[in-house]
Design a protein around this motif. Structure first.
Motif, PDB file in Angstrom:
ATOM      1  N   GLN A 122      -1.786   4.315  17.167  1.00  0.00           N
ATOM      2  CA  GLN A 122      -3.091   4.604  17.779  1.00  0.00           C
ATOM      3  C   GLN A 122      -3.266   6.067  18.150  1.00  0.00           C
ATOM      4  O   GLN A 122      -4.386   6.600  18.109  1.00  0.00           O
ATOM      5  CB  GLN A 122      -3.274   3.749  19.038  1.00  0.00           C
ATOM      6  N   LEU A 125      -5.389   8.500  16.078  1.00  0.00           N
ATOM      7  CA  LEU A 125      -6.850   8.396  16.060  1.00  0.00           C
ATOM      8  C   LEU A 125      -7.496   9.415  16.996  1.00  0.00           C
ATOM      9  O   LEU A 125      -8.719   9.563  16.995  1.00  0.00           O
ATOM     10  CB  LEU A 125      -7.291   6.984  16.469  1.00  0.00           C
ATOM     11  N   TYR A 153     -15.055   5.788  20.164  1.00  0.00           N
ATOM     12  CA  TYR A 153     -13.979   4.814  19.977  1.00  0.00           C
ATOM     13  C   TYR A 153     -14.513   3.411  20.288  1.00  0.00           C
ATOM     14  O   TYR A 153     -14.480   2.964  21.434  1.00  0.00           O
ATOM     15  CB  TYR A 153     -12.796   5.131  20.899  1.00  0.00           C
ATOM     16  N   THR A 181      -8.347   0.629  18.182  1.00  0.00           N
ATOM     17  CA  THR A 181      -7.808   0.840  16.837  1.00  0.00           C
ATOM     18  C   THR A 181      -8.827   1.461  15.884  1.00  0.00           C
ATOM     19  O   THR A 181      -8.660   1.411  14.669  1.00  0.00           O
ATOM     20  CB  THR A 181      -7.323  -0.493  16.241  1.00  0.00           C
ATOM     21  N   GLU A 182      -9.882   2.073  16.419  1.00  0.00           N
ATOM     22  CA  GLU A 182     -10.924   2.626  15.549  1.00  0.00           C
ATOM     23  C   GLU A 182     -11.541   3.867  16.171  1.00  0.00           C
ATOM     24  O   GLU A 182     -11.673   3.965  17.394  1.00  0.00           O
ATOM     25  CB  GLU A 182     -12.015   1.583  15.312  1.00  0.00           C
ATOM     26  N   ASN A 183     -11.903   4.830  15.335  1.00  0.00           N
ATOM     27  CA  ASN A 183     -12.721   5.949  15.802  1.00  0.00           C
ATOM     28  C   ASN A 183     -13.824   6.232  14.793  1.00  0.00           C
ATOM     29  O   ASN A 183     -13.737   5.850  13.627  1.00  0.00           O
ATOM     30  CB  ASN A 183     -11.879   7.206  16.076  1.00  0.00           C
ATOM     31  N   GLN A 211     -14.676   8.075   9.778  1.00  0.00           N
ATOM     32  CA  GLN A 211     -14.148   7.060  10.675  1.00  0.00           C
ATOM     33  C   GLN A 211     -12.741   6.683  10.232  1.00  0.00           C
ATOM     34  O   GLN A 211     -12.366   6.864   9.066  1.00  0.00           O
ATOM     35  CB  GLN A 211     -15.036   5.812  10.716  1.00  0.00           C
ATOM     36  N   MET A 212     -11.955   6.174  11.179  1.00  0.00           N
ATOM     37  CA  MET A 212     -10.612   5.683  10.907  1.00  0.00           C
ATOM     38  C   MET A 212     -10.459   4.321  11.561  1.00  0.00           C
ATOM     39  O   MET A 212     -11.020   4.065  12.639  1.00  0.00           O
ATOM     40  CB  MET A 212      -9.552   6.657  11.443  1.00  0.00           C
ATOM     41  N   HIS A 213      -9.681   3.449  10.892  1.00  0.00           N
ATOM     42  CA  HIS A 213      -9.496   2.094  11.422  1.00  0.00           C
ATOM     43  C   HIS A 213      -8.105   1.603  11.081  1.00  0.00           C
ATOM     44  O   HIS A 213      -7.648   1.754   9.948  1.00  0.00           O
ATOM     45  CB  HIS A 213     -10.552   1.145  10.829  1.00  0.00           C
ATOM     46  N   LEU A 220      -3.850   1.776   7.502  1.00  0.00           N
ATOM     47  CA  LEU A 220      -4.802   2.734   8.055  1.00  0.00           C
ATOM     48  C   LEU A 220      -5.859   3.023   7.000  1.00  0.00           C
ATOM     49  O   LEU A 220      -5.540   3.385   5.872  1.00  0.00           O
ATOM     50  CB  LEU A 220      -4.091   4.027   8.454  1.00  0.00           C
ATOM     51  N   MET A 245      -9.222   5.343   6.223  1.00  0.00           N
ATOM     52  CA  MET A 245      -9.877   6.579   6.652  1.00  0.00           C
ATOM     53  C   MET A 245     -10.990   6.918   5.664  1.00  0.00           C
ATOM     54  O   MET A 245     -10.748   7.027   4.465  1.00  0.00           O
ATOM     55  CB  MET A 245      -8.848   7.710   6.711  1.00  0.00           C
TER      56      MET A 245
END
Length: 431
Positions: free
Chosen positions: A299, A302, A353, A357-359, A374-376, A386, A388
């Motif tokens: 995490q 992120l 956020y 677990t995500e941004n 975004q990332m997850h 992951l 991205m």
């Protein structure tokens, strides 16, 4: 930052050779791009869709007769695939006309046949990448040996700034009007010979992580422009492209990343986003990487404060606000040192956020106006996957040294491809 480091991998996407005018005996043993997909074009096509699909192969021995000290090195091949609206005959005609590569690939200025015998042709190409910064101009004569088979062209690097490498084009008819084109290649990035290439790779060794995917994307993007064009799809506010994968396909993507220990990427078709001044073209890339660690252990990546840990040589300072209402601003100070020149700049990002677990992030100031992504993190098979998705480009109002990068081919397309890959691989080195 990885997205800017990726800009400089564009310099290295087409590097090839000199001229010996003598054919080299070489047996091609490059893995087929179809190998991970039961050797069936239709299966690979189901992943490729309207993207450029990029993935790695597990390490394998290959043949490089020009590498006298180690003619059978272990290679980590990268494949890329695209579907074009043309029949297989049209595709074959385009790919086998080596003199017409000038005009097809934007860095090639001339092509000359040195030797031709049967199905083997040795070509001398002139590669030129001018920039507003003369010390960064790239001009080289390069030579490749092409070996033609029924539906493929295998290529051996003879001499070059990056002198040891092999690659193969393959094409497969999907129907009368659609053809799957695949490129599989590998080059030894640890023995550069050209002055500028040595300087860049010595100054930014992380660039090596992004060159295989960026190089493949560069070549297939040229084919996209030839056969498809650049029609863009307008995205709604807040919308980000997403690969349409079934559960079984996503499992396969995870397995590809595990087996090759490399990211898997989808370079999406062109899109436009709404800004206050109108719609802006943005090119997104979605990248997946499997890690053995749990989402909780990953995490911290992120959050922007971790960027300096990933890129200590390039990122000089990261200032962040306190997270409030799941939102945070970051001011990142960067200095890209190329050995021959330094490029300082700053960019500001706004993060949201939705969950731990995500941004989601976008540029909200600084020297780079157009960044969005975004990332997850998802739990997956005793580890994490992951995902991205990013788009980034340098606008015409950026500081001069950054704006100079706009002279590079596909400057609005390749940074996200290489940047995502570098970011994912750097995380792996820290775990």
């Amino acid at each position: 930052m990885s997205r800017l480091i990726a800009l400089f991998t564009i310099f290295l996407c087409c590097l090839t050779q000199h001229s010996f005018a003598q054919l080299v005996t070489w047996t091609d043993n490059i893995p087929s791009a179809l190998q991970p997909f039961q050797n069936k074009p239709q299966i690979l096509a189901s992943y490729t869709q309207d993207h450029i699909f990029i993935y790695g192969h597990p390490p394998v021995k290959t043949s490089i007769p020009t590498l006298k000290s180690n003619p059978q090195p272990t290679a980590n091949f990268t494949s890329a695939a695209i579907i074009v609206p043309a029949n297989a005959q049209q595709v074959a005609k385009t790919l086998t006309d080596f003199n017409q590569y000038v005009g097809l690939f934007p860095t090639l200025k001339s092509a000359k046949t040195l030797v031709h015998s049967g199905n083997i042709t040795q070509m001398k190409y002139r590669v030129s990448i001018p920039t507003p910064i003369p010390v960064l101009n790239f001009n080289e004569d390069v030579t490749m040996q092409h070996q033609l088979a029924a539906n493929s062209i295998s290529t051996l690097v003879i001499d070059a700034p990056i002198p040891y490498g092999v690659g193969r084009f393959e094409w497969f008819a999907l129907d009368e009007n659609r053809t799957l084109i695949a490129l599989t290649q590998w080059s030894d990035l640890n023995q550069p010979q050209g002055f500028l290439v040595k300087k860049i790779l010595n100054a930014i060794p992380d660039a090596k992580l992004g060159i295989p995917s960026s190089g493949s994307a560069f070549i297939l993007e040229a084919l996209r422009n030839r056969f498809i064009g650049s029609n863009s799809t307008p995205l709604a506010a807040g919308q980000i492209p997403n690969p349409q994968l079934t559960t079984s396909q996503l499992t396969k993507v995870t397995q590809l990343s595990q087996a090759a220990q490399q990211p898997v990427s989808f370079l999406h078709a062109p899109t436009t986003l709404a800004y206050t001044h109108g719609r802006e073209s943005m090119r997104f890339t979605t990248t997946y990487q499997f890690y053995k660690q749990s989402p909780q252990q990953l995490q911290k990546w992120l959050h922007p404060i971790a960027y300096k840990e990933l890129f200590p040589r390039q990122i000089k300072k990261v200032s962040t606000t306190t997270i409030q209402n799941q939102r945070q601003d970051a001011d990142v100070q960067v200095n890209i040192g190329l050995g021959v020149i330094n490029i300082p700049f700053a960019f500001k990002l706004h993060f949201y956020y939705p969950q731990s677990t995500e941004n989601n992030f976008h540029a909200n100031g600084g020297d780079l106006r157009y960044i969005k992504g975004q990332m997850h993190l998802n739990a997956s098979n005793q580890g994490s996957l992951l995902k991205m998705t990013t788009a980034m480009k340098i606008d015409e109002k950026a500081p001069f040294l950054l704006r100079a990068m706009r002279s590079l081919p596909y400057h609005d397309t390749l940074p996200a491809v290489g940047g995502n890959t570098v970011f994912m691989q750097k995380i792996k080195t820290k775990m």
